[in-house]
Design a protein around this motif. Structure first.
Motif, PDB file in Angstrom:
ATOM      1  N   SER A   2       0.695  11.423 -32.447  1.00 44.12           N
ATOM      2  CA  SER A   2       1.866  12.018 -32.391  1.00 44.12           C
ATOM      3  C   SER A   2       2.608  11.169 -32.263  1.00 44.12           C
ATOM      4  O   SER A   2       3.443  10.570 -30.583  1.00 44.12           O
ATOM      5  CB  SER A   2       1.403  13.551 -32.128  1.00 44.12           C
ATOM      6  OG  SER A   2       1.069  12.556 -30.322  1.00 44.12           O
ATOM      7  N   THR A   3       3.750  11.632 -32.319  1.00 43.45           N
ATOM      8  CA  THR A   3       4.974  12.019 -31.974  1.00 43.45           C
ATOM      9  C   THR A   3       5.634  12.361 -30.856  1.00 43.45           C
ATOM     10  O   THR A   3       5.585  13.769 -30.763  1.00 43.45           O
ATOM     11  CB  THR A   3       6.184  11.041 -33.197  1.00 43.45           C
ATOM     12  OG1 THR A   3       5.842  12.314 -34.167  1.00 43.45           O
ATOM     13  CG2 THR A   3       6.307   9.995 -33.875  1.00 43.45           C
ATOM     14  N   GLN A   4       6.570  12.032 -29.915  1.00 42.67           N
ATOM     15  CA  GLN A   4       7.303  12.724 -29.416  1.00 42.67           C
ATOM     16  C   GLN A   4       8.164  14.643 -29.971  1.00 42.67           C
ATOM     17  O   GLN A   4       8.450  13.441 -31.353  1.00 42.67           O
ATOM     18  CB  GLN A   4       8.466  12.164 -28.412  1.00 42.67           C
ATOM     19  CG  GLN A   4       7.428  11.846 -26.911  1.00 42.67           C
ATOM     20  CD  GLN A   4       8.021  10.810 -26.623  1.00 42.67           C
ATOM     21  OE1 GLN A   4       9.273  10.977 -26.110  1.00 42.67           O
ATOM     22  NE2 GLN A   4       8.070   9.628 -26.147  1.00 42.67           N
ATOM     23  N   GLN A  87       0.419  13.031 -23.609  1.00 40.77           N
ATOM     24  CA  GLN A  87       0.102  12.787 -24.475  1.00 40.77           C
ATOM     25  C   GLN A  87      -1.703  12.639 -24.541  1.00 40.77           C
ATOM     26  O   GLN A  87      -2.336  12.999 -25.925  1.00 40.77           O
ATOM     27  CB  GLN A  87       0.950  11.726 -25.574  1.00 40.77           C
ATOM     28  CG  GLN A  87       2.137  12.417 -26.080  1.00 40.77           C
ATOM     29  CD  GLN A  87       2.421  11.477 -27.043  1.00 40.77           C
ATOM     30  OE1 GLN A  87       1.585   9.991 -27.524  1.00 40.77           O
ATOM     31  NE2 GLN A  87       3.570  11.364 -27.725  1.00 40.77           N
ATOM     32  N   LYS A  88      -2.260  12.469 -23.785  1.00 43.01           N
ATOM     33  CA  LYS A  88      -3.559  11.554 -23.408  1.00 43.01           C
ATOM     34  C   LYS A  88      -4.482  13.440 -22.700  1.00 43.01           C
ATOM     35  O   LYS A  88      -5.474  13.232 -23.438  1.00 43.01           O
ATOM     36  CB  LYS A  88      -3.599  11.028 -22.329  1.00 43.01           C
ATOM     37  CG  LYS A  88      -3.809   8.980 -22.941  1.00 43.01           C
ATOM     38  CD  LYS A  88      -4.582   8.851 -22.366  1.00 43.01           C
ATOM     39  CE  LYS A  88      -4.596   8.431 -20.707  1.00 43.01           C
ATOM     40  NZ  LYS A  88      -4.817   7.032 -20.260  1.00 43.01           N
ATOM     41  N   ILE A  89      -3.650  13.653 -22.727  1.00 39.87           N
ATOM     42  CA  ILE A  89      -4.122  14.754 -21.580  1.00 39.87           C
ATOM     43  C   ILE A  89      -4.415  16.475 -22.888  1.00 39.87           C
ATOM     44  O   ILE A  89      -5.688  16.308 -23.277  1.00 39.87           O
ATOM     45  CB  ILE A  89      -3.512  15.620 -20.608  1.00 39.87           C
ATOM     46  CG1 ILE A  89      -3.690  14.582 -18.994  1.00 39.87           C
ATOM     47  CG2 ILE A  89      -3.594  16.971 -20.040  1.00 39.87           C
ATOM     48  CD1 ILE A  89      -2.491  14.593 -18.269  1.00 39.87           C
ATOM     49  N   ARG A  90      -2.881  15.974 -23.998  1.00 37.75           N
ATOM     50  CA  ARG A  90      -3.849  16.710 -24.644  1.00 37.75           C
ATOM     51  C   ARG A  90      -4.138  16.804 -25.740  1.00 37.75           C
ATOM     52  O   ARG A  90      -4.698  17.779 -26.860  1.00 37.75           O
ATOM     53  CB  ARG A  90      -1.692  17.093 -25.881  1.00 37.75           C
ATOM     54  CG  ARG A  90      -1.057  18.037 -24.994  1.00 37.75           C
ATOM     55  CD  ARG A  90       0.474  17.566 -25.273  1.00 37.75           C
ATOM     56  NE  ARG A  90       1.628  18.776 -24.399  1.00 37.75           N
ATOM     57  CZ  ARG A  90       2.982  18.095 -24.303  1.00 37.75           C
ATOM     58  NH1 ARG A  90       2.930  17.976 -24.974  1.00 37.75           N
ATOM     59  NH2 ARG A  90       3.609  18.679 -23.146  1.00 37.75           N
ATOM     60  N   ARG A  91      -4.696  15.316 -25.779  1.00 41.78           N
ATOM     61  CA  ARG A  91      -5.847  14.949 -26.644  1.00 41.78           C
ATOM     62  C   ARG A  91      -6.974  15.934 -26.407  1.00 41.78           C
ATOM     63  O   ARG A  91      -7.880  15.790 -27.696  1.00 41.78           O
ATOM     64  CB  ARG A  91      -5.865  13.755 -27.766  1.00 41.78           C
ATOM     65  CG  ARG A  91      -5.108  13.261 -28.718  1.00 41.78           C
ATOM     66  CD  ARG A  91      -5.130  12.263 -29.100  1.00 41.78           C
ATOM     67  NE  ARG A  91      -3.618  11.654 -28.581  1.00 41.78           N
ATOM     68  CZ  ARG A  91      -3.692  10.192 -28.285  1.00 41.78           C
ATOM     69  NH1 ARG A  91      -4.527   9.318 -28.021  1.00 41.78           N
ATOM     70  NH2 ARG A  91      -2.325   9.951 -27.169  1.00 41.78           N
ATOM     71  N   ARG A  92      -7.619  15.761 -25.892  1.00 45.20           N
ATOM     72  CA  ARG A  92      -8.630  16.240 -24.920  1.00 45.20           C
ATOM     73  C   ARG A  92      -9.073  17.814 -25.599  1.00 45.20           C
ATOM     74  O   ARG A  92      -8.306  18.620 -25.686  1.00 45.20           O
ATOM     75  CB  ARG A  92      -9.073  16.520 -23.550  1.00 45.20           C
ATOM     76  CG  ARG A  92      -8.984  14.937 -22.891  1.00 45.20           C
ATOM     77  CD  ARG A  92      -8.571  14.945 -21.468  1.00 45.20           C
ATOM     78  NE  ARG A  92      -9.467  13.312 -21.137  1.00 45.20           N
ATOM     79  CZ  ARG A  92      -8.487  12.835 -20.362  1.00 45.20           C
ATOM     80  NH1 ARG A  92      -8.706  13.831 -19.462  1.00 45.20           N
ATOM     81  NH2 ARG A  92      -7.961  11.421 -20.040  1.00 45.20           N
TER      82      ARG A  92
END
Ligand SMILES: [Zn+2]
Length: 92
Positions: A2-4, A87-92
């Motif tokens: 995902s982009t910022q 972004q890594k955290i949000r994807r969980r």
């Protein structure tokens, strides 16, 4: 990947705003119109660090332009690392 979320650019100098909480451009000092930030989601903790690095480098610039550049470069690297982790955290 995902982009910022997009950040608005200064209407005067065209640079992306670095300090979201401020109502003026940190580069050229132009005040933003009241509805300038509508439609943009406020980034979370990242701008706080951005402002911090900007302030530190602004102070350092009086004594050593080289040190100020080094702080800005380190800050950019750190922010990139931070965003990457967010972004890594949000994807969980
Ligand atoms: Zn500007």
């Amino acid at each position: 990947m995902s982009t910022q979320p997009p950040l608005p650019s200064c209407p005067e100098c065209g640079r992306r705003i670095a300090a979201w909480k401020k109502d003026h451009c940190v580069y050229c000092g132009t005040a933003f119109p009241p509805d300038f930030k509508q439609g943009f989601a406020e980034p979370e903790a990242v701008p706080v660090f951005g402002v911090l690095f900007y302030l530190v480098s602004s102070m350092l610039r009086r004594f050593s332009p080289l040190a100020a550049s080094a702080v800005l470069a380190a800050g950019a690297a750190f922010l990139g690392y931070l965003l990457w982790n967010l972004q890594k955290i949000r994807r969980r």
